[in-house]
Write an enzyme that holds these catalytic residues in place. Structure first.
Site, PDB file in Angstrom:
ATOM      1  N   GLY A   1       0.827  -1.205   0.000  1.00 58.25           N
ATOM      2  CA  GLY A   1       0.000   0.000   0.000  1.00 58.25           C
ATOM      3  C   GLY A   1       0.855   1.245   0.000  1.00 58.25           C
ATOM      4  CB  CYS A   2       0.271   4.623   1.400  1.00 53.64           C
ATOM      5  SG  CYS A   2       1.131   6.186   1.657  1.00 53.64           S
ATOM      6  CG  PHE A   3       5.889   4.868  -0.905  1.00 46.52           C
ATOM      7  CD1 PHE A   3       5.363   6.076  -0.466  1.00 46.52           C
ATOM      8  CD2 PHE A   3       6.436   4.820  -2.197  1.00 46.52           C
ATOM      9  CE1 PHE A   3       5.371   7.207  -1.259  1.00 46.52           C
ATOM     10  CE2 PHE A   3       6.447   5.963  -3.004  1.00 46.52           C
ATOM     11  CZ  PHE A   3       5.916   7.156  -2.527  1.00 46.52           C
TER      12      PHE A   3
END
Length: 309
Positions: free
Chosen positions: A159-161
């Site tokens: 997902g969002c890093f």
């Protein structure tokens, strides 16, 4: 008389052309800079505090000039001043030049070799015994890590890093983390390009870890325990192909370890959506994405630790 003047003019023009050509050749020897790098390095700008890549860098190695690769600072001279920029209490002898700043109050520091703007130096603040603080823009530097056979790298997408990195950078044995993109079909993509959802890249976290203090299995367990590996269309509220769950393995051993834990999860009743892909080129994201939550002082909105193993 006219002949003499004519010859003199020709000579001056020739000298001017040679000097111009030499200047061009000199410039060509320097590294190509982005517009933001030019703003700071050539036009003496300043990057925003707590946004630079090396503010919290604690790895061993050398910091060199972004423009000409001249060694400037050693990691052993770096300290945390909590000022928002990398701080050093000493420089490599002869590498940094001090000049009166245009504001008439501060002292500017530049690369002695190419004149690149680095930042400013401050004295007698009491941070270290040397009573010196080189306050340097990360964007003016390039870090060359010290070679260590015990250090390895692993790559995870969950997902969002920002959230993925948040947990890995706090893990035992992890020396450094960076966020970027992997698995796509274009070179050096920007964040904006990846957000268009047609480059094939996944938001990915690079984890640099000390094998004498942690293992790849430890990292795999943390990976699964900090995101929803059953979600098939993204991660939490972040929907899109760039947010899918994936482990990028470097060799058969890493692949076998990842498969082992996927099998364990399946026996626990989980429908694992995590993909396994061979390692490919890691394209580092823009500086403002690096250690995002560390700089912001908040916690992830879509990643939560949940013990499973």
């Amino acid at each position: 008389m006219k002949s003499i003047i004519y010859l003199l003019c020709i000579t001056l023009i020739s000298i001017s052309c040679v000097q111009s050509q030499n200047k061009t050749n000199d410039n060509m020897e320097y590294n190509k800079l982005t517009l933001e790098e030019e703003r700071v390095i050539l036009h003496k700008g300043t990057e925003a505090p707590y946004t630079g890549e090396y503010t919290n860098n604690k790895r061993s190695g050398m910091y060199v000039c972004k423009r000409c690769d001249t060694p400037l600072y050693r990691s052993s001279d770096k300290f945390d001043s909590h000022c928002g920029w990398p701080s050093f209490d000493d420089e490599i002898k002869g590498a940094v030049k001090r000049l009166p700043d245009a504001d008439g109050r501060r002292t500017e520091i530049i690369c002695a070799n190419c004149g690149a703007h680095l930042g400013h130096v401050f004295l007698n603040e009491g941070f270290t015994d040397k009573n010196t603080r080189h306050c340097v823009n990360s964007i003016s530097l390039k870090f060359i890590p010290e070679q260590n056979k015990m250090i390895k790298k692993a790559y995870f997408a969950s997902g969002c890093f920002w959230g993925t990195e948040y947990y890995f950078m706090k893990a035992n044995g992890v020396k450094h983390t960076a966020v970027g993109f992997m698995g796509g079909h274009i070179d050096n993509p920007s964040y904006e390009q990846v957000c268009q959802k047609n480059t094939g890249h996944l938001e990915t976290t690079e984890v640099e870890y000390d094998t004498s203090k942690t293992t790849y299995e430890d990292l795999i367990r943390l990976f699964f325990e900090t995101h929803d590996f059953t979600q098939t269309n993204g991660q939490g509220p972040d929907i899109g192909p760039q947010y899918l769950s994936c482990i990028f393995y470097a060799d058969d051993n890493e692949k076998e370890i990842a498969e082992k834990y996927i099998d364990i999860l399946k026996t626990k009743g989980y429908k694992v959506a995590t993909m396994l892909k061979p390692l490919s080129t890691f394209w580092k994201a823009e500086d403002y994405h690096q250690q995002y939550y560390e700089h912001k002082g908040t916690k992830p909105y879509c990643h939560v630790y949940k013990k499973i193993f």
